[in-house]
Design a protein around this motif. Sequence first.
Motif, PDB file in Angstrom:
ATOM      1  N   LEU A 177     -11.357  12.236 -13.075  1.00 47.29           N
ATOM      2  CA  LEU A 177     -11.838  11.021 -13.736  1.00 47.29           C
ATOM      3  C   LEU A 177     -13.358  10.912 -13.765  1.00 47.29           C
ATOM      4  CD1 LEU A 177      -9.247   8.409 -12.344  1.00 47.29           C
ATOM      5  CD2 LEU A 177      -9.141   9.735 -14.453  1.00 47.29           C
ATOM      6  N   PHE A 178     -14.029  11.979 -13.299  1.00 40.27           N
ATOM      7  CA  PHE A 178     -15.502  12.004 -13.299  1.00 40.27           C
ATOM      8  C   PHE A 178     -16.079  10.836 -12.494  1.00 40.27           C
ATOM      9  CE2 PHE A 178     -13.969  13.839 -17.309  1.00 40.27           C
ATOM     10  CZ  PHE A 178     -14.430  15.137 -17.175  1.00 40.27           C
ATOM     11  N   LEU A 179     -15.568  10.700 -11.277  1.00 45.16           N
ATOM     12  CA  LEU A 179     -16.003   9.640 -10.372  1.00 45.16           C
ATOM     13  C   LEU A 179     -16.476  10.272  -9.069  1.00 45.16           C
ATOM     14  CD1 LEU A 179     -12.994   7.163 -10.820  1.00 45.16           C
ATOM     15  CD2 LEU A 179     -15.272   6.913 -11.830  1.00 45.16           C
ATOM     16  N   GLY A 180     -17.219   9.487  -8.285  1.00 39.44           N
ATOM     17  CA  GLY A 180     -17.562   9.949  -6.953  1.00 39.44           C
ATOM     18  C   GLY A 180     -16.360   9.783  -6.037  1.00 39.44           C
ATOM     19  N   GLU A 181     -16.300  10.652  -5.016  1.00 38.68           N
ATOM     20  CA  GLU A 181     -15.154  10.580  -4.105  1.00 38.68           C
ATOM     21  C   GLU A 181     -15.118   9.245  -3.366  1.00 38.68           C
ATOM     22  OE1 GLU A 181     -13.083  13.415  -0.688  1.00 38.68           O
ATOM     23  OE2 GLU A 181     -14.750  14.182  -1.918  1.00 38.68           O
ATOM     24  N   GLY A 182     -16.274   8.710  -3.007  1.00 45.22           N
ATOM     25  CA  GLY A 182     -16.327   7.411  -2.340  1.00 45.22           C
ATOM     26  C   GLY A 182     -15.824   6.300  -3.260  1.00 45.22           C
ATOM     27  N   THR A 183     -16.147   6.407  -4.538  1.00 47.67           N
ATOM     28  CA  THR A 183     -15.681   5.420  -5.516  1.00 47.67           C
ATOM     29  C   THR A 183     -14.156   5.450  -5.614  1.00 47.67           C
ATOM     30  OG1 THR A 183     -17.704   5.658  -6.809  1.00 47.67           O
ATOM     31  CG2 THR A 183     -15.819   4.673  -7.926  1.00 47.67           C
ATOM     32  N   VAL A 184     -13.594   6.645  -5.582  1.00 44.71           N
ATOM     33  CA  VAL A 184     -12.135   6.783  -5.631  1.00 44.71           C
ATOM     34  C   VAL A 184     -11.502   6.132  -4.410  1.00 44.71           C
ATOM     35  CG1 VAL A 184     -10.200   8.399  -5.583  1.00 44.71           C
ATOM     36  CG2 VAL A 184     -12.166   8.857  -7.054  1.00 44.71           C
ATOM     37  N   ARG A 185     -12.146   6.366  -3.225  1.00 46.56           N
ATOM     38  CA  ARG A 185     -11.604   5.747  -2.006  1.00 46.56           C
ATOM     39  C   ARG A 185     -11.581   4.220  -2.144  1.00 46.56           C
ATOM     40  NH1 ARG A 185     -14.313   9.948   0.806  1.00 46.56           N
ATOM     41  NH2 ARG A 185     -16.205   8.668   1.014  1.00 46.56           N
ATOM     42  N   ASN A 186     -12.626   3.682  -2.721  1.00 45.71           N
ATOM     43  CA  ASN A 186     -12.673   2.229  -2.916  1.00 45.71           C
ATOM     44  C   ASN A 186     -11.577   1.758  -3.869  1.00 45.71           C
ATOM     45  OD1 ASN A 186     -14.900   1.983  -1.234  1.00 45.71           O
ATOM     46  ND2 ASN A 186     -16.377   2.131  -2.915  1.00 45.71           N
ATOM     47  N   TYR A 187     -11.366   2.539  -4.916  1.00 41.44           N
ATOM     48  CA  TYR A 187     -10.297   2.188  -5.860  1.00 41.44           C
ATOM     49  C   TYR A 187      -8.931   2.229  -5.180  1.00 41.44           C
ATOM     50  CZ  TYR A 187     -13.070   2.104 -10.183  1.00 41.44           C
ATOM     51  OH  TYR A 187     -13.949   1.770 -11.190  1.00 41.44           O
ATOM     52  N   VAL A 188      -8.714   3.247  -4.371  1.00 43.19           N
ATOM     53  CA  VAL A 188      -7.428   3.383  -3.679  1.00 43.19           C
ATOM     54  C   VAL A 188      -7.206   2.192  -2.753  1.00 43.19           C
ATOM     55  CG1 VAL A 188      -6.100   4.740  -2.023  1.00 43.19           C
ATOM     56  CG2 VAL A 188      -7.393   5.906  -3.821  1.00 43.19           C
ATOM     57  N   SER A 189      -8.225   1.806  -2.003  1.00 45.78           N
ATOM     58  CA  SER A 189      -8.108   0.650  -1.109  1.00 45.78           C
ATOM     59  C   SER A 189      -7.798  -0.623  -1.900  1.00 45.78           C
ATOM     60  CB  SER A 189      -9.400   0.459  -0.310  1.00 45.78           C
ATOM     61  OG  SER A 189      -9.630   1.554   0.544  1.00 45.78           O
ATOM     62  N   SER A 190      -8.478  -0.773  -3.033  1.00 47.24           N
ATOM     63  CA  SER A 190      -8.260  -1.950  -3.875  1.00 47.24           C
ATOM     64  C   SER A 190      -6.834  -1.979  -4.417  1.00 47.24           C
ATOM     65  CB  SER A 190      -9.256  -1.953  -5.032  1.00 47.24           C
ATOM     66  OG  SER A 190      -9.031  -3.058  -5.881  1.00 47.24           O
ATOM     67  N   ILE A 191      -6.344  -0.824  -4.846  1.00 49.21           N
ATOM     68  CA  ILE A 191      -4.977  -0.728  -5.384  1.00 49.21           C
ATOM     69  C   ILE A 191      -3.953  -1.108  -4.322  1.00 49.21           C
ATOM     70  CG2 ILE A 191      -3.215   0.897  -6.196  1.00 49.21           C
ATOM     71  CD1 ILE A 191      -5.581   2.433  -7.551  1.00 49.21           C
ATOM     72  N   LEU A 192      -4.113  -0.551  -3.129  1.00 46.07           N
ATOM     73  CA  LEU A 192      -3.166  -0.842  -2.047  1.00 46.07           C
ATOM     74  C   LEU A 192      -3.169  -2.330  -1.713  1.00 46.07           C
ATOM     75  CD1 LEU A 192      -3.796   2.201   0.351  1.00 46.07           C
ATOM     76  CD2 LEU A 192      -1.960   1.905  -1.313  1.00 46.07           C
ATOM     77  N   GLY A 193      -4.366  -2.927  -1.703  1.00 47.92           N
ATOM     78  CA  GLY A 193      -4.462  -4.351  -1.398  1.00 47.92           C
ATOM     79  C   GLY A 193      -3.810  -5.217  -2.460  1.00 47.92           C
ATOM     80  N   LYS A 194      -4.100  -4.922  -3.717  1.00 43.79           N
ATOM     81  CA  LYS A 194      -3.553  -5.721  -4.801  1.00 43.79           C
ATOM     82  C   LYS A 194      -2.031  -5.613  -4.904  1.00 43.79           C
ATOM     83  CE  LYS A 194      -7.595  -5.815  -7.875  1.00 43.79           C
ATOM     84  NZ  LYS A 194      -8.134  -5.421  -9.209  1.00 43.79           N
ATOM     85  N   LEU A 195      -1.506  -4.452  -4.611  1.00 44.40           N
ATOM     86  CA  LEU A 195      -0.060  -4.239  -4.720  1.00 44.40           C
ATOM     87  C   LEU A 195       0.671  -4.480  -3.401  1.00 44.40           C
ATOM     88  CD1 LEU A 195       0.055  -1.042  -6.989  1.00 44.40           C
ATOM     89  CD2 LEU A 195       0.129  -3.449  -7.659  1.00 44.40           C
ATOM     90  N   ASN A 196      -0.093  -4.873  -2.381  1.00 47.30           N
ATOM     91  CA  ASN A 196       0.484  -5.146  -1.051  1.00 47.30           C
ATOM     92  C   ASN A 196       1.247  -3.935  -0.517  1.00 47.30           C
ATOM     93  OD1 ASN A 196       0.929  -6.817   1.187  1.00 47.30           O
ATOM     94  ND2 ASN A 196       2.901  -7.542   0.399  1.00 47.30           N
ATOM     95  N   LEU A 197       0.598  -2.773  -0.609  1.00 50.44           N
ATOM     96  CA  LEU A 197       1.186  -1.520  -0.137  1.00 50.44           C
ATOM     97  C   LEU A 197       0.373  -0.987   1.038  1.00 50.44           C
ATOM     98  CD1 LEU A 197       1.765   0.087  -3.659  1.00 50.44           C
ATOM     99  CD2 LEU A 197       3.467  -1.084  -2.232  1.00 50.44           C
ATOM    100  N   SER A 198       1.018  -0.122   1.822  1.00 49.76           N
ATOM    101  CA  SER A 198       0.374   0.337   3.053  1.00 49.76           C
ATOM    102  C   SER A 198      -0.322   1.679   2.929  1.00 49.76           C
ATOM    103  CB  SER A 198       1.422   0.437   4.184  1.00 49.76           C
ATOM    104  OG  SER A 198       2.024  -0.820   4.421  1.00 49.76           O
ATOM    105  N   ASN A 199       0.168   2.542   2.054  1.00 47.91           N
ATOM    106  CA  ASN A 199      -0.404   3.885   1.991  1.00 47.91           C
ATOM    107  C   ASN A 199      -0.181   4.510   0.614  1.00 47.91           C
ATOM    108  OD1 ASN A 199       2.331   5.034   2.021  1.00 47.91           O
ATOM    109  ND2 ASN A 199       2.353   4.413   4.178  1.00 47.91           N
ATOM    110  N   ARG A 200      -0.711   5.696   0.449  1.00 50.90           N
ATOM    111  CA  ARG A 200      -0.640   6.394  -0.836  1.00 50.90           C
ATOM    112  C   ARG A 200       0.803   6.723  -1.225  1.00 50.90           C
ATOM    113  NH1 ARG A 200      -5.901   8.791  -1.847  1.00 50.90           N
ATOM    114  NH2 ARG A 200      -4.960  10.303  -3.259  1.00 50.90           N
TER     115      ARG A 200
END
Length: 216
Positions: A177-200
Amino acid sequence: MALRIIVVDDHEVVRLGLRALLERHPDFTVVDEAATAKEAVQKTLHLKPDIVVMDIRLPGRSGIEACREISVQSPGTKVIMLTSYAEDEMLFDAISAGACGYVLKQIGSDDLIRALEAVGRGEALLDPAVTQRVFDRVRHAARKEQEEAFAGLTDQETRVLAQIAEGKTNREIAEALFLGEGTVRNYVSSILGKLNLSNRSEAAAYAVKHKLDEFL
């Protein structure tokens, strides 16, 4: 063994016509008739027929209300709803009420016989004129469920979730997706929070369950 049938319609001429038609069939026995929903329920609970052929529009309480009551109190009895008009809301209300068949009154006599035979065998049946409406409604409901499942995510988060569902690591997602790895980590954390999920793994399962690949 002959199928025992009750015919329900508030018009006597219609009842007599249906009765005459059905009784020509060697495997059908019309055990009674009814003109109202109340009468239909009472006679069904007393006689326990195999099938009730019921007009959807009745004076006072509707045929749908009677169908719902019969489905609860006499679950062994199958109800076929008859109607003059293919009205969407009535169709889905009838199905929700437990109807096993939904047939337009314009149906030919042979088709009506086949409909009763099918329901007698335990099959559910819809008039061909309304079948497409059911499929359209189901597809619409499925699409709406998909939209609601991912409504809280941004477009980029949705794309990241799709990558997670493919089993990709943060580094692989960043490259794709042409993103920084840290940016992806932030997106993953945001996704888990919004969907009320615990892990990938849960995120991947969620994406598959709600058919994210069809949503994109």
